[in-house]
Design a protein around this motif. Structure first.
Motif, PDB file in Angstrom:
ATOM      1  N   SER A 170       0.845  -1.181   0.000  1.00 14.04           N
ATOM      2  CA  SER A 170       0.000   0.000   0.000  1.00 14.04           C
ATOM      3  C   SER A 170       0.889   1.243   0.000  1.00 14.04           C
ATOM      4  CB  SER A 170      -0.941   0.025   1.204  1.00 14.04           C
ATOM      5  OG  SER A 170      -0.216   0.067   2.417  1.00 14.04           O
ATOM      6  N   GLY A 171       0.293   2.407  -0.228  1.00 14.65           N
ATOM      7  CA  GLY A 171       1.017   3.664  -0.148  1.00 14.65           C
ATOM      8  C   GLY A 171       1.386   4.284  -1.477  1.00 14.65           C
ATOM      9  N   GLY A 172       1.107   3.608  -2.572  1.00 14.04           N
ATOM     10  CA  GLY A 172       1.398   4.171  -3.878  1.00 14.04           C
ATOM     11  C   GLY A 172       0.455   5.313  -4.218  1.00 14.04           C
ATOM     12  N   GLY A 173       0.799   6.051  -5.267  1.00 15.87           N
ATOM     13  CA  GLY A 173      -0.027   7.166  -5.689  1.00 15.87           C
ATOM     14  C   GLY A 173       0.689   8.053  -6.672  1.00 15.87           C
ATOM     15  N   LEU A 174       0.133   9.246  -6.872  1.00 15.39           N
ATOM     16  CA  LEU A 174       0.685  10.235  -7.794  1.00 15.39           C
ATOM     17  C   LEU A 174       1.448  11.293  -7.007  1.00 15.39           C
ATOM     18  CD1 LEU A 174       0.848  11.502 -10.658  1.00 15.39           C
ATOM     19  CD2 LEU A 174      -1.313  12.653 -10.124  1.00 15.39           C
ATOM     20  N   SER A 205       8.143  12.876  -2.253  1.00  8.50           N
ATOM     21  CA  SER A 205       8.409  11.648  -1.508  1.00  8.50           C
ATOM     22  C   SER A 205       7.150  10.820  -1.332  1.00  8.50           C
ATOM     23  CB  SER A 205       8.971  11.974  -0.121  1.00  8.50           C
ATOM     24  OG  SER A 205      10.198  12.660  -0.202  1.00  8.50           O
ATOM     25  N   LEU A 206       7.337   9.519  -1.207  1.00  7.66           N
ATOM     26  CA  LEU A 206       6.284   8.576  -0.852  1.00  7.66           C
ATOM     27  C   LEU A 206       6.878   7.511   0.050  1.00  7.66           C
ATOM     28  CD1 LEU A 206       4.374   7.809  -4.198  1.00  7.66           C
ATOM     29  CD2 LEU A 206       3.447   8.990  -2.206  1.00  7.66           C
ATOM     30  N   ARG A 207       6.045   6.916   0.892  1.00 13.07           N
ATOM     31  CA  ARG A 207       6.458   5.761   1.668  1.00 13.07           C
ATOM     32  C   ARG A 207       5.523   4.599   1.377  1.00 13.07           C
ATOM     33  NH1 ARG A 207       6.601   4.866   8.205  1.00 13.07           N
ATOM     34  NH2 ARG A 207       4.328   4.905   7.830  1.00 13.07           N
ATOM     35  N   TYR A 221       9.113  -5.020  13.077  1.00  6.46           N
ATOM     36  CA  TYR A 221       8.692  -6.386  13.350  1.00  6.46           C
ATOM     37  C   TYR A 221       7.381  -6.450  14.134  1.00  6.46           C
ATOM     38  CZ  TYR A 221      13.338  -7.600  11.705  1.00  6.46           C
ATOM     39  OH  TYR A 221      14.465  -7.747  10.936  1.00  6.46           O
ATOM     40  N   ALA A 222       7.173  -5.493  15.033  1.00  5.27           N
ATOM     41  CA  ALA A 222       5.952  -5.478  15.827  1.00  5.27           C
ATOM     42  C   ALA A 222       4.712  -5.270  14.974  1.00  5.27           C
ATOM     43  CB  ALA A 222       6.033  -4.397  16.900  1.00  5.27           C
ATOM     44  N   LYS A 223       4.877  -4.690  13.775  1.00  7.83           N
ATOM     45  CA  LYS A 223       3.762  -4.455  12.859  1.00  7.83           C
ATOM     46  C   LYS A 223       3.752  -5.423  11.678  1.00  7.83           C
ATOM     47  CE  LYS A 223       3.310   0.494  13.817  1.00  7.83           C
ATOM     48  NZ  LYS A 223       3.290   1.859  13.210  1.00  7.83           N
ATOM     49  N   ASN A 224       4.693  -6.356  11.647  1.00  6.60           N
ATOM     50  CA  ASN A 224       4.816  -7.287  10.515  1.00  6.60           C
ATOM     51  C   ASN A 224       4.846  -6.542   9.185  1.00  6.60           C
ATOM     52  OD1 ASN A 224       4.805  -9.427  12.297  1.00  6.60           O
ATOM     53  ND2 ASN A 224       2.800 -10.215  11.691  1.00  6.60           N
ATOM     54  N   THR A 225       5.614  -5.454   9.136  1.00  4.26           N
ATOM     55  CA  THR A 225       5.582  -4.563   7.984  1.00  4.26           C
ATOM     56  C   THR A 225       6.989  -4.152   7.553  1.00  4.26           C
ATOM     57  OG1 THR A 225       3.419  -3.687   8.618  1.00  4.26           O
ATOM     58  CG2 THR A 225       4.711  -2.376   7.076  1.00  4.26           C
ATOM     59  N   VAL A 226       7.212  -4.131   6.241  1.00  2.94           N
ATOM     60  CA  VAL A 226       8.435  -3.590   5.668  1.00  2.94           C
ATOM     61  C   VAL A 226       8.065  -2.336   4.882  1.00  2.94           C
ATOM     62  CG1 VAL A 226       8.292  -5.049   3.603  1.00  2.94           C
ATOM     63  CG2 VAL A 226      10.497  -4.082   4.294  1.00  2.94           C
ATOM     64  N   TYR A 227       8.933  -1.319   4.922  1.00  2.43           N
ATOM     65  CA  TYR A 227       8.665  -0.040   4.287  1.00  2.43           C
ATOM     66  C   TYR A 227       9.709   0.270   3.222  1.00  2.43           C
ATOM     67  CZ  TYR A 227       5.815   0.643   8.469  1.00  2.43           C
ATOM     68  OH  TYR A 227       4.891   0.499   9.478  1.00  2.43           O
ATOM     69  N   LEU A 228       9.301   1.088   2.258  1.00  2.00           N
ATOM     70  CA  LEU A 228      10.234   1.663   1.301  1.00  2.00           C
ATOM     71  C   LEU A 228      10.004   3.169   1.284  1.00  2.00           C
ATOM     72  CD1 LEU A 228      12.443   1.013  -0.833  1.00  2.00           C
ATOM     73  CD2 LEU A 228      10.625   1.132  -2.550  1.00  2.00           C
ATOM     74  N   GLN A 229      10.915   3.915   1.892  1.00  2.00           N
ATOM     75  CA  GLN A 229      10.858   5.373   1.866  1.00  2.00           C
ATOM     76  C   GLN A 229      11.502   5.851   0.576  1.00  2.00           C
ATOM     77  OE1 GLN A 229       9.457   7.612   4.165  1.00  2.00           O
ATOM     78  NE2 GLN A 229       9.855   9.059   2.492  1.00  2.00           N
ATOM     79  N   MET A 230      10.746   6.605  -0.220  1.00  2.00           N
ATOM     80  CA  MET A 230      11.180   7.040  -1.541  1.00  2.00           C
ATOM     81  C   MET A 230      11.261   8.564  -1.552  1.00  2.00           C
ATOM     82  SD  MET A 230       8.460   4.552  -3.497  1.00  2.00           S
ATOM     83  CE  MET A 230       9.035   4.887  -5.147  1.00  2.00           C
ATOM     84  N   ASN A 231      12.471   9.097  -1.663  1.00  2.00           N
ATOM     85  CA  ASN A 231      12.703  10.539  -1.688  1.00  2.00           C
ATOM     86  C   ASN A 231      13.278  10.959  -3.033  1.00  2.00           C
ATOM     87  OD1 ASN A 231      11.950  10.741   1.077  1.00  2.00           O
ATOM     88  ND2 ASN A 231      14.043  10.225   1.702  1.00  2.00           N
ATOM     89  N   ALA A 263       6.323   3.150 -11.835  1.00  2.00           N
ATOM     90  CA  ALA A 263       6.223   1.702 -12.027  1.00  2.00           C
ATOM     91  C   ALA A 263       5.234   1.133 -11.020  1.00  2.00           C
ATOM     92  CB  ALA A 263       7.587   1.033 -11.837  1.00  2.00           C
ATOM     93  N   VAL A 264       4.905  -0.145 -11.190  1.00  2.00           N
ATOM     94  CA  VAL A 264       4.222  -0.890 -10.145  1.00  2.00           C
ATOM     95  C   VAL A 264       5.295  -1.466  -9.232  1.00  2.00           C
ATOM     96  CG1 VAL A 264       2.724  -2.843  -9.599  1.00  2.00           C
ATOM     97  CG2 VAL A 264       2.258  -1.434 -11.613  1.00  2.00           C
ATOM     98  N   TYR A 265       5.159  -1.242  -7.940  1.00  2.00           N
ATOM     99  CA  TYR A 265       6.140  -1.701  -6.965  1.00  2.00           C
ATOM    100  C   TYR A 265       5.611  -2.919  -6.226  1.00  2.00           C
ATOM    101  CZ  TYR A 265       9.111   2.366  -7.644  1.00  2.00           C
ATOM    102  OH  TYR A 265       9.962   3.309  -8.182  1.00  2.00           O
ATOM    103  N   TYR A 266       6.453  -3.945  -6.124  1.00  2.00           N
ATOM    104  CA  TYR A 266       6.094  -5.202  -5.486  1.00  2.00           C
ATOM    105  C   TYR A 266       7.018  -5.483  -4.309  1.00  2.00           C
ATOM    106  CZ  TYR A 266       3.779  -6.174  -9.971  1.00  2.00           C
ATOM    107  OH  TYR A 266       2.989  -6.120 -11.093  1.00  2.00           O
TER     108      TYR A 266
END
Length: 128
Positions: A7-11, A17-19, A74-84, A92-95
């Motif tokens: 989640s978190g994609g957009g225009l 920046s996007l995360r 780890y507490a949220k079972n989540t990995v992030y990609l901070q894009m600046n 692109a579509v990010y996977y």
């Protein structure tokens, strides 16, 4: 077995920046090394970044080094990609993807075939 949802994609305008977030199901998140890939229309899937299952080891594609950062909570079972400092060529579509391996990550983590599980993808569009 693990299920991944991005989640978190957009225009966004160039320079912005996007995360992105990737949420994993279950309670075994810490057993997987994680990666981010992207795919533009008519192009092959391209490696972006990877994170070890523990210890904070990371590896980045040259095209995003210094602009993107991968992290995990780890507490949220989540990995992030901070894009600046986003550029139109980042569109692109990010996977996100997971592989059940231990140790430091390096070039081998950039190979799509190394990953067992994939999310559905989230669209990122960067305007000029």
């Amino acid at each position: 077995q693990v299920q991944l949802v991005e989640s978190g994609g957009g225009l966004v305008q160039a320079g912005g920046s996007l995360r992105l977030s990737c949420a994993a199901s279950g309670r075994t998140f810490s057993t997987y090394a994680m990666g981010w890939f992207r795919q533009a229309p008519g192009k092959e899937r391209e490696f972006v970044a990877a994170h070890s299952r523990s210890g904070g080891s990371t590896y980045y594609a040259d095209s995003v080094k210094g602009r993107f950062a991968i992290s995990r909570v780890y507490a949220k079972n989540t990995v992030y990609l901070q894009m600046n400092s986003l550029k139109p060529e980042d569109t692109a579509v990010y996977y996100c993807a997971a592989r059940p391996v231990a140790g430091w990550v390096s070039k081998r983590a950039s190979i799509p075939g190394e990953y067992d599980y994939w999310g559905q993808g989230t669209q990122v569009t960067v305007s000029s």
